[in-house]
Design a protein around this motif. Sequence first.
Motif, PDB file in Angstrom:
ATOM      1  N   UNK A 118      35.011 106.174 -20.860  1.00 54.05           N
ATOM      2  CA  UNK A 118      33.637 106.418 -20.422  1.00 54.05           C
ATOM      3  C   UNK A 118      33.575 106.761 -18.943  1.00 54.05           C
ATOM      4  N   UNK A 119      34.476 106.190 -18.165  1.00 52.05           N
ATOM      5  CA  UNK A 119      34.489 106.405 -16.717  1.00 52.05           C
ATOM      6  C   UNK A 119      35.014 107.808 -16.398  1.00 52.05           C
ATOM      7  N   UNK A 120      34.231 108.559 -15.633  1.00 52.23           N
ATOM      8  CA  UNK A 120      34.611 109.936 -15.329  1.00 52.23           C
ATOM      9  C   UNK A 120      35.890 110.023 -14.512  1.00 52.23           C
ATOM     10  N   UNK A 121      36.124 109.071 -13.606  1.00 56.42           N
ATOM     11  CA  UNK A 121      37.346 109.107 -12.806  1.00 56.42           C
ATOM     12  C   UNK A 121      38.567 108.869 -13.701  1.00 56.42           C
ATOM     13  N   UNK A 122      38.428 107.972 -14.667  1.00 57.31           N
ATOM     14  CA  UNK A 122      39.527 107.737 -15.624  1.00 57.31           C
ATOM     15  C   UNK A 122      39.787 108.998 -16.444  1.00 57.31           C
ATOM     16  N   UNK A 123      38.728 109.722 -16.789  1.00 60.05           N
ATOM     17  CA  UNK A 123      38.894 110.973 -17.527  1.00 60.05           C
ATOM     18  C   UNK A 123      39.675 111.975 -16.686  1.00 60.05           C
ATOM     19  N   UNK A 124      39.328 112.082 -15.402  1.00 61.22           N
ATOM     20  CA  UNK A 124      40.015 113.026 -14.508  1.00 61.22           C
ATOM     21  C   UNK A 124      41.498 112.684 -14.419  1.00 61.22           C
ATOM     22  N   UNK A 125      41.813 111.386 -14.332  1.00 56.71           N
ATOM     23  CA  UNK A 125      43.206 110.961 -14.245  1.00 56.71           C
ATOM     24  C   UNK A 125      43.935 111.223 -15.558  1.00 56.71           C
ATOM     25  N   UNK A 126      43.277 110.939 -16.676  1.00 55.42           N
ATOM     26  CA  UNK A 126      43.877 111.163 -17.986  1.00 55.42           C
ATOM     27  C   UNK A 126      44.235 112.620 -18.214  1.00 55.42           C
TER      28      UNK A 126
END
Length: 129
Positions: A118-126
Amino acid sequence: MGKLEKDKDGNKVIVVPFHIRHLGPRQSIVLDCGSKFSDVVNEPLPKSIILAHQYAQMLESGRYGTVLELAKGLKLDRSYVARTLSLVNLAPDIIVAVMQGKTPPEMTLAKAVNNLPEDWQEQRELFGV
């Protein structure tokens, strides 16, 4: 032709003009002429993002009350519709990168719909975006 706007509640919305062409049981997304995204529209991930936002609008408008009703109305599998709908939670900058064809090759539709953080920063890292 795609642009970033704000809706009536002040939320950012990516506007990509398109229409759906029905060819028998198949659907095809066709971007309006002159769109800078036309070269990626038939790729699975951009196409699914567009469908996800269309499905979400159908739910938000009250046209369908649940994902199950939506799936039945579209004559699609409920799990497919639910997985596709998860793409509305992608960070806006990731959506723009996908539509511009500027995502890393490891960012696939399968990876995007399975356990999307859900976290956009985690999405960017993924996704390495």
